[in-house]
Scaffold this motif. Structure first.
Motif, PDB file in Angstrom:
ATOM      1  N   VAL A  32       1.338  -1.250  -0.150  1.00 56.43           N
ATOM      2  CA  VAL A  32      -0.367  -0.187   0.042  1.00 56.43           C
ATOM      3  C   VAL A  32       1.009   1.150  -0.238  1.00 56.43           C
ATOM      4  O   VAL A  32       1.897   1.001   0.793  1.00 56.43           O
ATOM      5  N   SER A  33       0.285   2.352  -0.714  1.00 58.82           N
ATOM      6  CA  SER A  33       1.419   3.526  -0.740  1.00 58.82           C
ATOM      7  C   SER A  33       0.672   4.495  -0.917  1.00 58.82           C
ATOM      8  O   SER A  33      -0.607   5.119  -0.824  1.00 58.82           O
ATOM      9  N   VAL A  34       0.453   6.241  -0.780  1.00 61.40           N
ATOM     10  CA  VAL A  34      -0.006   7.249  -0.196  1.00 61.40           C
ATOM     11  C   VAL A  34       0.222   7.704  -1.348  1.00 61.40           C
ATOM     12  O   VAL A  34       2.039   8.134  -1.514  1.00 61.40           O
ATOM     13  N   ASP A  35      -0.039   8.365  -2.382  1.00 63.61           N
ATOM     14  CA  ASP A  35       0.423   9.733  -3.666  1.00 63.61           C
ATOM     15  C   ASP A  35       0.190  10.630  -3.558  1.00 63.61           C
ATOM     16  O   ASP A  35      -0.953  10.662  -3.678  1.00 63.61           O
ATOM     17  N   THR A  46      -4.014  13.401  -3.380  1.00 64.86           N
ATOM     18  CA  THR A  46      -3.506  13.073  -2.983  1.00 64.86           C
ATOM     19  C   THR A  46      -4.871  10.953  -2.775  1.00 64.86           C
ATOM     20  O   THR A  46      -5.870  11.558  -2.240  1.00 64.86           O
ATOM     21  N   ASN A  47      -3.617  10.197  -2.743  1.00 62.79           N
ATOM     22  CA  ASN A  47      -4.416   9.100  -2.941  1.00 62.79           C
ATOM     23  C   ASN A  47      -3.863   7.932  -1.502  1.00 62.79           C
ATOM     24  O   ASN A  47      -2.282   8.249  -1.831  1.00 62.79           O
ATOM     25  N   LEU A  48      -4.534   6.920  -1.431  1.00 66.18           N
ATOM     26  CA  LEU A  48      -3.920   5.515  -1.076  1.00 66.18           C
ATOM     27  C   LEU A  48      -4.580   4.805  -1.668  1.00 66.18           C
ATOM     28  O   LEU A  48      -5.763   4.657  -2.953  1.00 66.18           O
ATOM     29  N   SER A  49      -3.371   3.868  -2.654  1.00 65.81           N
ATOM     30  CA  SER A  49      -3.283   3.026  -3.052  1.00 65.81           C
ATOM     31  C   SER A  49      -2.963   1.530  -3.513  1.00 65.81           C
ATOM     32  O   SER A  49      -1.902   1.123  -1.938  1.00 65.81           O
ATOM     33  N   SER A  50      -3.488   0.697  -3.431  1.00 66.62           N
ATOM     34  CA  SER A  50      -2.819  -0.946  -3.070  1.00 66.62           C
ATOM     35  C   SER A  50      -2.318  -0.826  -4.153  1.00 66.62           C
ATOM     36  O   SER A  50      -3.223  -1.300  -5.873  1.00 66.62           O
ATOM     37  N   ASN A  51      -1.047  -2.428  -4.408  1.00 64.71           N
ATOM     38  CA  ASN A  51      -0.309  -2.536  -5.637  1.00 64.71           C
ATOM     39  C   ASN A  51      -0.306  -3.042  -6.294  1.00 64.71           C
ATOM     40  O   ASN A  51       0.752  -4.286  -5.228  1.00 64.71           O
ATOM     41  N   SER A  52      -0.748  -4.304  -6.824  1.00 67.05           N
ATOM     42  CA  SER A  52      -0.806  -5.570  -7.067  1.00 67.05           C
ATOM     43  C   SER A  52      -0.583  -6.526  -5.677  1.00 67.05           C
ATOM     44  O   SER A  52       0.349  -7.475  -5.803  1.00 67.05           O
ATOM     45  N   ARG A  54      -1.956  -9.588  -2.803  1.00 68.60           N
ATOM     46  CA  ARG A  54      -2.709 -10.857  -3.446  1.00 68.60           C
ATOM     47  C   ARG A  54      -2.048 -11.482  -2.736  1.00 68.60           C
ATOM     48  O   ARG A  54      -1.324 -11.445  -1.047  1.00 68.60           O
ATOM     49  N   LEU A  55      -2.646 -12.731  -2.769  1.00 73.16           N
ATOM     50  CA  LEU A  55      -2.994 -13.941  -1.407  1.00 73.16           C
ATOM     51  C   LEU A  55      -2.985 -14.982  -1.995  1.00 73.16           C
ATOM     52  O   LEU A  55      -3.559 -15.377  -3.275  1.00 73.16           O
ATOM     53  N   GLN A  76      -5.788 -11.533  -6.704  1.00 72.73           N
ATOM     54  CA  GLN A  76      -5.061 -10.603  -6.524  1.00 72.73           C
ATOM     55  C   GLN A  76      -6.045  -9.802  -5.183  1.00 72.73           C
ATOM     56  O   GLN A  76      -7.340  -9.775  -5.923  1.00 72.73           O
ATOM     57  N   ILE A  77      -5.781  -8.384  -4.602  1.00 72.71           N
ATOM     58  CA  ILE A  77      -6.552  -7.951  -3.395  1.00 72.71           C
ATOM     59  C   ILE A  77      -6.382  -6.961  -3.174  1.00 72.71           C
ATOM     60  O   ILE A  77      -5.259  -5.950  -3.501  1.00 72.71           O
ATOM     61  N   ASN A  78      -7.260  -6.176  -2.858  1.00 71.93           N
ATOM     62  CA  ASN A  78      -7.114  -4.501  -2.793  1.00 71.93           C
ATOM     63  C   ASN A  78      -7.176  -4.398  -1.550  1.00 71.93           C
ATOM     64  O   ASN A  78      -8.058  -4.419  -0.575  1.00 71.93           O
ATOM     65  N   PHE A  79      -6.189  -3.739  -0.903  1.00 71.00           N
ATOM     66  CA  PHE A  79      -6.304  -3.632   0.629  1.00 71.00           C
ATOM     67  C   PHE A  79      -6.703  -2.204   0.896  1.00 71.00           C
ATOM     68  O   PHE A  79      -6.767  -2.002   2.310  1.00 71.00           O
ATOM     69  N   THR A  80      -6.661  -1.301   0.627  1.00 71.85           N
ATOM     70  CA  THR A  80      -7.317  -0.632   0.284  1.00 71.85           C
ATOM     71  C   THR A  80      -8.996  -0.170   0.488  1.00 71.85           C
ATOM     72  O   THR A  80      -9.484   0.996   1.039  1.00 71.85           O
ATOM     73  N   THR A  81      -9.391  -0.842  -0.475  1.00 67.39           N
ATOM     74  CA  THR A  81     -10.896  -1.276   0.027  1.00 67.39           C
ATOM     75  C   THR A  81     -11.870  -2.681   0.531  1.00 67.39           C
ATOM     76  O   THR A  81     -12.819  -2.449   0.813  1.00 67.39           O
TER      77      THR A  81
END
Length: 355
Positions: A32-35, A46-52, A54-55, A76-81
């Motif tokens: 996860v990153s803050v961009d 400014t965004n919060l992003s999940s970047n590939s 996965r589980l 693939q999992i979206n950790f921000t949602t």
């Protein structure tokens, strides 16, 4: 005696699933990153992003001393949602396969990255981050960084540091369709030994595949000049065979670049890369510069900060954050219109936890 037999039977029953799962590993990545993203036109947020993220599950079973079976299932999992990316009813959207391996090499079947896609690895300093090279290499319907369905792949044994991969995707979709030519062939020659890691790949896709007929060549290399400094280089040429001249020119290009990684401390590295996309279309070239610093807290956890810029010609509309990330918006994205001729930039601070 009866009590002893019952105890033995219960113990054996409880032990069966343990034995069955003994060689299965549960793994994943939370990335996860803050961009802060600015497309040079109307979008700067400014965004919060999940970047590939996965589980997955993977495992192997030794059939005999010369043969093993292996598998992998990855989503693939979206950790921000808190949801899976893509279709919420789907599972195993990432590399998912089963295969056999031994002295002959490995054969695997399923859905997974093509040898062409994997071949960017030696030069991929900013994978799944702002500044990922795919922001220039993965363009329109000329893109090649794909994960193909219905694929069988053979990987040779490694000899003298060399191995080769040959993959054939039989068709696109759930089943083959009569009179449809949608197969793909992808292959690579790879080397890892001493200070050098390198890959050379070729891929060809037929006309009825979803993105049309195309072929490409890719080369990537990394060389450790010293224990602290690694130099990387990348080259790709792609030709698209669209019947529409404007599309053929826009999707066909040469992409190349150089970069380096310097270890300033045991767990801290500075990274930088320059890349350019030379399009067959007029005034549609783009340059990307990326600089970053990464610090590994331990083997599993790392933090980083990157800054990337894409400088577009008048007919180019690339940004440095669009690939492998959930935060990939730009101005007018809902209308399918992107600002061309702008200088787009992204500043990212990220956390990656591999488990």
């Amino acid at each position: 005696m009866k009590k002893k037999l019952i105890a033995i039977a219960v113990g054996a029953a409880m032990a069966v699933p343990v034995v069955a799962m003994a060689d299965v590993t549960f793994y994943g990545r939370a990335h996860v990153s803050v961009d802060y993203l600015d497309d040079g036109a109307d979008y700067s947020e400014t965004n919060l992003s999940s970047n590939s993220s996965r589980l997955g599950f993977k495992g192997d079973h030794q059939v005999n001393p010369d043969l093993k079976a292996f598998f992998q299932i990855e989503q693939q999992i979206n950790f921000t949602t808190g949801s899976s990316d893509g279709d919420s009813t789907s599972f195993a959207t990432r590399d998912t396969f089963v295969g056999l391996g031994g002295n002959f090499g490995e054969v695997q079947l399923g859905r997974f990255d093509s040898p062409f896609k994997v071949a960017r690895g030696p030069a991929n300093l900013f994978g799944d981050q702002v500044g990922d090279m795919r922001n220039l290499t993965r363009f329109g319907n000329g893109r090649f960084d794909e994960r193909y369905d219905n694929t069988i792949q053979y990987t040779t044994p490694t000899m003298g540091g060399f191995n080769a991969k040959l993959a054939y995707s039989m068709y696109e979709g759930q089943w083959a369709v009569e009179d449809e030519d949608s197969d793909a062939v992808s292959m690579s020659l790879n080397y890892a030994g001493g200070p050098l890691e390198a890959s050379l790949a070729y891929e060809q896709v037929e006309e009825d595949q979803g993105r049309g007929e195309r072929d490409g060549i890719r080369a990537a290399a990394a060389y450790k000049l010293t224990d602290a400094f690694k130099l990387v280089g990348f080259y790709q040429t792609v030709d698209h065979d669209s019947p529409v001249q404007a599309e053929r020119d826009a999707w066909s290009s040469n992409v190349y670049g150089l970069g380096g990684e310097f270890a300033v401390a045991k767990n801290t590295a500075l990274k930088a890369m320059w890349m350019t996309r030379d399009s067959d279309a007029d005034n549609a070239d783009a340059d990307m510069w990326v600089v970053g610093v990464e610090h590994k807290l331990d083997k599993a956890v790392r933090v980083y900060a990157n800054y990337a810029i894409v400088d577009n010609d008048d007919n180019s509309a690339q940004v440095p954050w669009e690939q492998a990330r959930s935060a990939n918006v730009r101005s007018n994205a809902g209308l399918g219109v992107a600002p061309a001729g702008e200088k787009a930039s992204g500043l990212s601070v990220g956390l990656r936890y591999d488990f």
